[in-house]
Design a protein around this motif. Structure first.
Motif, PDB file in Angstrom:
ATOM      1  N   LEU A 124       0.827  -1.203   0.000  1.00 60.42           N
ATOM      2  CA  LEU A 124       0.000   0.000   0.000  1.00 60.42           C
ATOM      3  C   LEU A 124       0.866   1.260   0.000  1.00 60.42           C
ATOM      4  N   ARG A 125       1.870   1.307   0.862  1.00 59.81           N
ATOM      5  CA  ARG A 125       2.750   2.477   0.941  1.00 59.81           C
ATOM      6  C   ARG A 125       3.483   2.715  -0.382  1.00 59.81           C
ATOM      7  N   ILE A 126       3.983   1.647  -0.982  1.00 57.04           N
ATOM      8  CA  ILE A 126       4.677   1.767  -2.263  1.00 57.04           C
ATOM      9  C   ILE A 126       3.721   2.297  -3.324  1.00 57.04           C
ATOM     10  N   ARG A 127       2.542   1.718  -3.394  1.00 57.45           N
ATOM     11  CA  ARG A 127       1.584   2.136  -4.425  1.00 57.45           C
ATOM     12  C   ARG A 127       1.110   3.567  -4.221  1.00 57.45           C
ATOM     13  N   GLU A 128       0.924   3.986  -2.989  1.00 53.29           N
ATOM     14  CA  GLU A 128       0.531   5.374  -2.739  1.00 53.29           C
ATOM     15  C   GLU A 128       1.618   6.341  -3.224  1.00 53.29           C
ATOM     16  N   ARG A 129       2.867   6.008  -2.951  1.00 49.30           N
ATOM     17  CA  ARG A 129       3.987   6.875  -3.350  1.00 49.30           C
ATOM     18  C   ARG A 129       4.215   6.885  -4.853  1.00 49.30           C
ATOM     19  N   THR A 130       4.087   5.725  -5.480  1.00 48.38           N
ATOM     20  CA  THR A 130       4.505   5.619  -6.877  1.00 48.38           C
ATOM     21  C   THR A 130       3.364   5.749  -7.886  1.00 48.38           C
ATOM     22  N   LEU A 131       2.159   5.405  -7.502  1.00 50.69           N
ATOM     23  CA  LEU A 131       1.050   5.384  -8.462  1.00 50.69           C
ATOM     24  C   LEU A 131       0.021   6.483  -8.239  1.00 50.69           C
ATOM     25  N   GLY A 132       0.058   7.126  -7.090  1.00 51.16           N
ATOM     26  CA  GLY A 132      -0.941   8.145  -6.801  1.00 51.16           C
ATOM     27  C   GLY A 132      -2.169   7.546  -6.154  1.00 51.16           C
ATOM     28  N   ASN A 133      -3.126   8.418  -5.850  1.00 48.74           N
ATOM     29  CA  ASN A 133      -4.258   7.982  -5.025  1.00 48.74           C
ATOM     30  C   ASN A 133      -5.484   7.526  -5.802  1.00 48.74           C
ATOM     31  N   SER A 134      -5.367   7.355  -7.116  1.00 47.54           N
ATOM     32  CA  SER A 134      -6.549   6.915  -7.866  1.00 47.54           C
ATOM     33  C   SER A 134      -6.255   5.754  -8.809  1.00 47.54           C
TER      34      SER A 134
END
Length: 114
Positions: A47-57
């Protein structure tokens, strides 16, 4: 899964979205065999990686929100589970639409009163 994580961390970097996919998948497998603490830790990192790298949507972030919701629900942390589940639902609706099976399942699981 462990080998895939190790290979992807080495070739892509520890905070690459591909590593997050490996972590999320491994976490889901651990959840299925009842290893909730390990599953939660892996999914949290994804989750942390995806929030940082992919954004919130991004739909991949929604998958991690959904996975975290399932872990927490299994641990009888219903309020926290619903929070994560509704985050997944919102992203699914925006990115995939209300006819997509992932949206329909998340809506059934998390969009309840109370």
């Amino acid at each position: 899964y462990k080998m895939a994580i190790e290979i992807d961390e080495t070739t892509c970097g520890k905070d690459h979205p591909e590593v997050a996919t490996d972590l999320n998948n491994y976490g889901n497998m651990l959840m299925k065999i009842g290893k909730m603490e390990e599953a939660e830790a892996l999914i949290s990192r994804a989750l942390r990686i995806r929030e940082r790298t992919l954004g919130n949507s991004h739909v991949a972030l929604a998958r991690s929100f959904d996975s975290m919701a399932r872990v927490l629900a299994t641990k009888n942390q219903q309020a926290e589970a619903k929070t994560f589940g509704l985050k997944a639902l919102t992203i699914y609706e925006k990115t995939l639409g209300v006819e997509h099976p992932w949206y329909k399942q998340a809506n059934k699981d998390w969009n309840m009163e109370g």
